[in-house]
Design a protein around this motif. Sequence first.
Motif, short mmCIF file in Angstrom:
data_model
loop_
_atom_site.label_atom_id
_atom_site.label_comp_id
_atom_site.label_asym_id
_atom_site.label_seq_id
_atom_site.Cartn_x
_atom_site.Cartn_y
_atom_site.Cartn_z
N CYS A 117 5.02 2.53 -4.19
CA CYS A 117 4.24 2.08 -3.04
C CYS A 117 5.21 1.80 -1.91
N LEU A 127 1.36 5.86 -1.21
CA LEU A 127 1.63 5.90 -2.65
C LEU A 127 2.17 7.28 -3.00
N TYR A 152 3.40 -4.32 1.71
CA TYR A 152 2.46 -3.95 0.65
C TYR A 152 3.08 -4.12 -0.73
N PHE A 154 2.02 -3.72 -5.09
CA PHE A 154 1.20 -2.80 -5.87
C PHE A 154 1.18 -3.26 -7.32
N ILE A 165 -3.66 -2.45 -4.30
CA ILE A 165 -2.59 -2.63 -3.33
C ILE A 165 -2.90 -3.90 -2.55
#
Length: 361
Positions: A117, A127, A152, A154, A165
């Motif tokens: 990610c 991704l 972000y 994941f 996410i």
Amino acid sequence: MAPGMEETLISPSPTLPFDLVAEILCRLPVKLLLQLRCLCKSFNSLISDPKFANKHLRLSTRRHRLMLMSTNDLGHLVLFNSLIPSDFSTSTVSYPDCLKIGKSGPYRVCSCNGILCFTMADGSAILWNPSIRTFKILPPLGMDKQLFLSLYSFGYNPSVNNYKIVAISGRFGKTKISVHTLGTDSWRTIQDFPYSRQLHRLGIFVSGTINWLVVDDGSSFFIVSLDLENESYKRLALPNLEDDCFTSLGVLRDCLCIITTGDVFLNVWIMKEYGNKESWTKLYSILHMQDRVIRLYTKALYIFEDEQLLIGFYELESYKLKLVVYNSKNGILKIPEIGNIRRCLQLDPEVYIESLISPCS
């Protein structure tokens, strides 16, 4: 023709039951499986099945790992084909066009079950599974870029077999959390993050949760955990420490891990039972290298079967990202030659597991 010869000649060749074939195939490396997928329709159907991918992942986590690191030239990742310190052979995988290094290139990266990610410099997220060369550009958050910066994280929710996410966005004391479930086409805003001062805004996935190291207004350090199933927060206590400074939060042996540094020692702790403060255990107390070089230890990466520990660190004097191997049997720290790689785009090393899991699921 001798009696019985005719029956022998026309007897069909022995074949393996298809279930047994599947059991054999799910133990093979990804590269070979991708080649076998082109062999026949039945193999392609089996190997492309998400259930087969999940079973292959469960087995591969015990036997095959790679480590990745960003490069600073042609827009590709270096994959370390072995984590054994004496055998740092490498290969490279080119980024898809959406990840090419540039003004909007990768800024941070984390991994889960073979999917990487990427937090991009322009605030978007991508991704990518480099093993099967499949990527997915996530939908935009839809926030005002002048007000929010996003990172972000994941993770995987095993109770319902889905991936989420988590975007943490904030500026000027405001912190928002958005969640995207893989397979959907939108983000959801959930309860705001309960604290505004995250020391590591890129969350760490372990045991169905995303975890951040934070400090409150009273300068107390602790961990905030987000449960991916019910999307609720929980505060986790750190081990009882004296004057150590916190360096990083990570995962070792599928357990939450922290590195702390003192004047003399670098200490590595793991939480053997997730959520239980009493299970914090100091695995290693490592004497600092005595060469007067200033180092910022970024992450404990991996423990080998012979109890050697692989750690990433940032050497401030040379502006380089390096690796060091600690031999717990003799107390020696060694910097492998392959670790002398320039830091680029602030992408730290990651332990990466080959898998057939698709980010487009």
